[in-house]
Design a protein around this motif. Structure first.
Motif, PDB file in Angstrom:
ATOM      1  N   LEU A   1       0.833  -1.197   0.000  1.00 23.17           N
ATOM      2  CA  LEU A   1       0.000   0.000   0.000  1.00 23.17           C
ATOM      3  C   LEU A   1       0.873   1.256   0.000  1.00 23.17           C
ATOM      4  N   ALA A   2       1.903   1.262   0.828  1.00 22.75           N
ATOM      5  CA  ALA A   2       2.821   2.396   0.874  1.00 22.75           C
ATOM      6  C   ALA A   2       3.488   2.599  -0.480  1.00 22.75           C
ATOM      7  N   HIS A   3       3.933   1.527  -1.082  1.00 18.04           N
ATOM      8  CA  HIS A   3       4.582   1.612  -2.396  1.00 18.04           C
ATOM      9  C   HIS A   3       3.614   2.153  -3.452  1.00 18.04           C
ATOM     10  N   ALA A   4       2.378   1.662  -3.449  1.00 15.81           N
ATOM     11  CA  ALA A   4       1.387   2.110  -4.426  1.00 15.81           C
ATOM     12  C   ALA A   4       1.088   3.597  -4.290  1.00 15.81           C
ATOM     13  N   CYS A   5       1.203   4.119  -3.087  1.00 13.86           N
ATOM     14  CA  CYS A   5       0.936   5.541  -2.835  1.00 13.86           C
ATOM     15  C   CYS A   5       2.200   6.394  -2.919  1.00 13.86           C
ATOM     16  N   GLY A   6       3.344   5.739  -3.050  1.00 11.77           N
ATOM     17  CA  GLY A   6       4.606   6.467  -3.114  1.00 11.77           C
ATOM     18  C   GLY A   6       4.995   7.122  -1.800  1.00 11.77           C
TER      19      GLY A   6
ATOM     20  N   ALA B   1      -6.214  10.541   0.058  1.00 14.94           N
ATOM     21  CA  ALA B   1      -5.530  11.240   1.152  1.00 14.94           C
ATOM     22  C   ALA B   1      -4.177  11.774   0.691  1.00 14.94           C
ATOM     23  N   ALA B   2      -3.452  10.972  -0.073  1.00 12.88           N
ATOM     24  CA  ALA B   2      -2.148  11.408  -0.582  1.00 12.88           C
ATOM     25  C   ALA B   2      -2.305  12.597  -1.512  1.00 12.88           C
ATOM     26  N   ARG B   3      -3.332  12.554  -2.364  1.00 16.16           N
ATOM     27  CA  ARG B   3      -3.571  13.664  -3.294  1.00 16.16           C
ATOM     28  C   ARG B   3      -3.964  14.935  -2.551  1.00 16.16           C
ATOM     29  N   LEU B   4      -4.822  14.813  -1.548  1.00 14.74           N
ATOM     30  CA  LEU B   4      -5.222  15.976  -0.761  1.00 14.74           C
ATOM     31  C   LEU B   4      -4.025  16.587  -0.042  1.00 14.74           C
ATOM     32  N   GLU B   5      -3.187  15.729   0.490  1.00 10.51           N
ATOM     33  CA  GLU B   5      -2.005  16.190   1.202  1.00 10.51           C
ATOM     34  C   GLU B   5      -1.021  16.867   0.235  1.00 10.51           C
TER      35      GLU B   5
ATOM     36  N   GLN C   1      -7.918   3.118  -2.528  1.00  3.13           N
ATOM     37  CA  GLN C   1      -8.549   4.325  -3.073  1.00  3.13           C
ATOM     38  C   GLN C   1      -8.545   5.461  -2.059  1.00  3.13           C
ATOM     39  N   ARG C   2      -8.913   5.154  -0.822  1.00  5.35           N
ATOM     40  CA  ARG C   2      -8.934   6.186   0.219  1.00  5.35           C
ATOM     41  C   ARG C   2      -7.525   6.717   0.496  1.00  5.35           C
ATOM     42  N   ALA C   3      -6.543   5.834   0.503  1.00  8.45           N
ATOM     43  CA  ALA C   3      -5.159   6.261   0.738  1.00  8.45           C
ATOM     44  C   ALA C   3      -4.672   7.154  -0.394  1.00  8.45           C
ATOM     45  N   LEU C   4      -5.022   6.813  -1.627  1.00  9.40           N
ATOM     46  CA  LEU C   4      -4.618   7.643  -2.764  1.00  9.40           C
ATOM     47  C   LEU C   4      -5.272   9.014  -2.717  1.00  9.40           C
TER      48      LEU C   4
END
Length: 107
Positions: A22-27, A67-71, A62-65
């Protein structure tokens, strides 16, 4: 001509993501995933105190992505991101209810 390889992973009930995946997928780093779990943005399907044992579904990705985009794009902290994600989900749910009852139009 240059060539490249693309690796993909299917995420479903029989193939959940690990915290590292999950961490890898979100970078991001694993400690960011731990923060998402602590805040409640995502939830491991395997209850454990050890992130190495956590497993996540596609909706968590999807939720993590988001969150990453919002951040990244808006400088939102993760507490605010959690609120935004929950509100987005609620708006979609309510629109679905309205449409099912014939009270709304397609949004």
């Amino acid at each position: 001509m240059d060539s490249f390889a693309i690796q993909s992973t299917t995420v479903d009930a029989s193939h959940p993501l690990t915290a590292d995946e999950l961490a890898h997928a979100c970078g991001v780093r694993i400690d960011w995933v731990v923060e998402l779990v602590d805040i409640g943005i995502i939830e491991s399907q395997v209850p454990s105190r050890l992130p190495t044992q956590w497993r996540f579904q596609g909706a968590d990705l999807q939720r993590a992505l988001v969150a990453a985009r919002l951040e990244r794009d808006f400088g939102t902290n993760l507490d605010a991101a959690a609120l935004i994600i929950d509100l987005q989900y609620e708006v979609r749910r309510l629109k679905t209810v309205l449409l099912a009852r014939g009270l709304g139009r397609e949004f």
